[in-house]
Design a protein around this motif. Structure first.
Motif, PDB file in Angstrom:
ATOM      1  N   UNK A 208       0.846  -1.199   0.000  1.00  0.00           N
ATOM      2  CA  UNK A 208       0.000   0.000   0.000  1.00  0.00           C
ATOM      3  C   UNK A 208       0.879   1.247   0.000  1.00  0.00           C
ATOM      4  N   UNK A 209       0.587   2.113  -0.924  1.00  0.00           N
ATOM      5  CA  UNK A 209       1.325   3.370  -0.981  1.00  0.00           C
ATOM      6  C   UNK A 209       0.813   4.295   0.114  1.00  0.00           C
ATOM      7  N   UNK A 210       1.754   4.740   0.929  1.00  0.00           N
ATOM      8  CA  UNK A 210       1.371   5.654   1.998  1.00  0.00           C
ATOM      9  C   UNK A 210       1.107   7.036   1.421  1.00  0.00           C
ATOM     10  N   UNK A 211       0.045   7.629   1.900  1.00  0.00           N
ATOM     11  CA  UNK A 211      -0.281   8.986   1.448  1.00  0.00           C
ATOM     12  C   UNK A 211       0.786   9.943   1.944  1.00  0.00           C
TER      13      UNK A 211
END
Length: 285
Positions: free
Chosen positions: A63-66
């Motif tokens: 998951x790409x961290x915001x």
């Protein structure tokens, strides 16, 4: 069908290979295709090779961290207040539950000789009954901002009743402020703790405001392309050059003072012409 070495060992998944039904090679490519000396045969046994099994294992989702949102300077200051609250409680001088803090100039904050770095207003002067703190936009060093903030928080805890004496001086010193109480600074120990707190909160989102004009860096003298012999200094002759030119100012000859004469500088002439002892405005000669 899976595969296993004719010598025994781990059971591998079979690799589909254009070599016919008798071509038995492991999916993990150990032996067989790379080492012709290892022979494999078919088997109905379950796969035990962890490498072969890993090929079919579901890959974990990444998951790409915001991107972290940079906080405003006011949010930064409120986080600092929350972090400092326990210090005030430890010394028995708790902070009010709610405090307004902003970056800007308070009423009458600008003086000719200096800029007030912080200002705290008592609750009776606020419509919502909350202390208002203003910190000077001239400051951009986060540790110094926290240093001044503590000074103003002491005022807020006291609701500005003691000025810079009494309880203010007592608790300011307990917190690690020193020096003249009207212009305190942090002790080395407190300064180090504030630097660590600033690093923990993150960058102080503020660009310094130059209220007296942006400082101009002096330009470095250009070096000649080719080195030249320095000229010998001229031998001094005559009187030395006067650093500040004194300007002669005289009064009218027909004045009762008899033609009063004084000398002054251009700086004071910009303020105004002098007056002779009789009261006549003098003139530049």
């Amino acid at each position: 069908m899976n595969v296993i070495s004719v010598m025994g060992g781990k059971v591998h998944k079979r690799q589909e290979f254009d070599g016919g039904e008798d071509a038995f090679f492991p999916l993990c490519r150990t032996g067989g295709m790379t080492n012709r000396g290892t022979k494999y045969k078919g088997t109905d046994a379950e796969v035990t090779c962890s490498v072969c099994l890993s090929y079919d294992a579901p890959k974990p989702e990444v998951k790409e961290e915001a991107p972290k949102r940079s906080i405003t300077r006011e949010e930064w200051l409120h986080q600092a207040i929350d972090a400092l609250r326990p210090k005030f409680e430890e010394i028995g001088f708790p902070l009010p539950e709610k405090i307004h803090v902003s970056v800007g100039f308070g009423y009458g904050a600008k003086r000719e000789s200096s800029i007030i770095l912080g200002q705290c207003w008592p609750t009776p002067l606020s419509e919502d009954g909350v202390n208002h703190i203003f910190l000077s936009p001239e400051m951009d060093d986060s540790a110094r901002v926290l240093d001044v903030l503590i000074h103003e928080l002491v005022h807020a805890a006291d609701n500005c009743k003691s000025g810079h004496k009494g309880d203010f001086a007592k608790y300011a010193k307990l917190l690690g402020l020193t020096g003249k109480m009207t212009a305190t600074v942090a002790t080395p120990e407190l300064a180090e703790a504030l630097r660590e707190l600033a690093d923990k909160i993150g960058p102080y989102s503020h660009a310094k405001l130059y209220t007296r004009g942006r400082p101009v860096k002096p330009e470095e003298p250009k070096r000649p392309e080719t080195p030249e012999e320095p000229e010998a200094p001229a031998a001094p002759s005559g009187p030395k050059k006067q650093g500040t030119r004194m300007i002669k100012v005289v009064c009218k000859s027909n004045c009762g003072c008899g033609g009063y004469v004084v000398r002054t500088t251009a700086k004071w002439l910009e303020v105004g012409l002098p007056i002779c002892p009789v009261g006549t405005v003098m003139e530049i000669a």
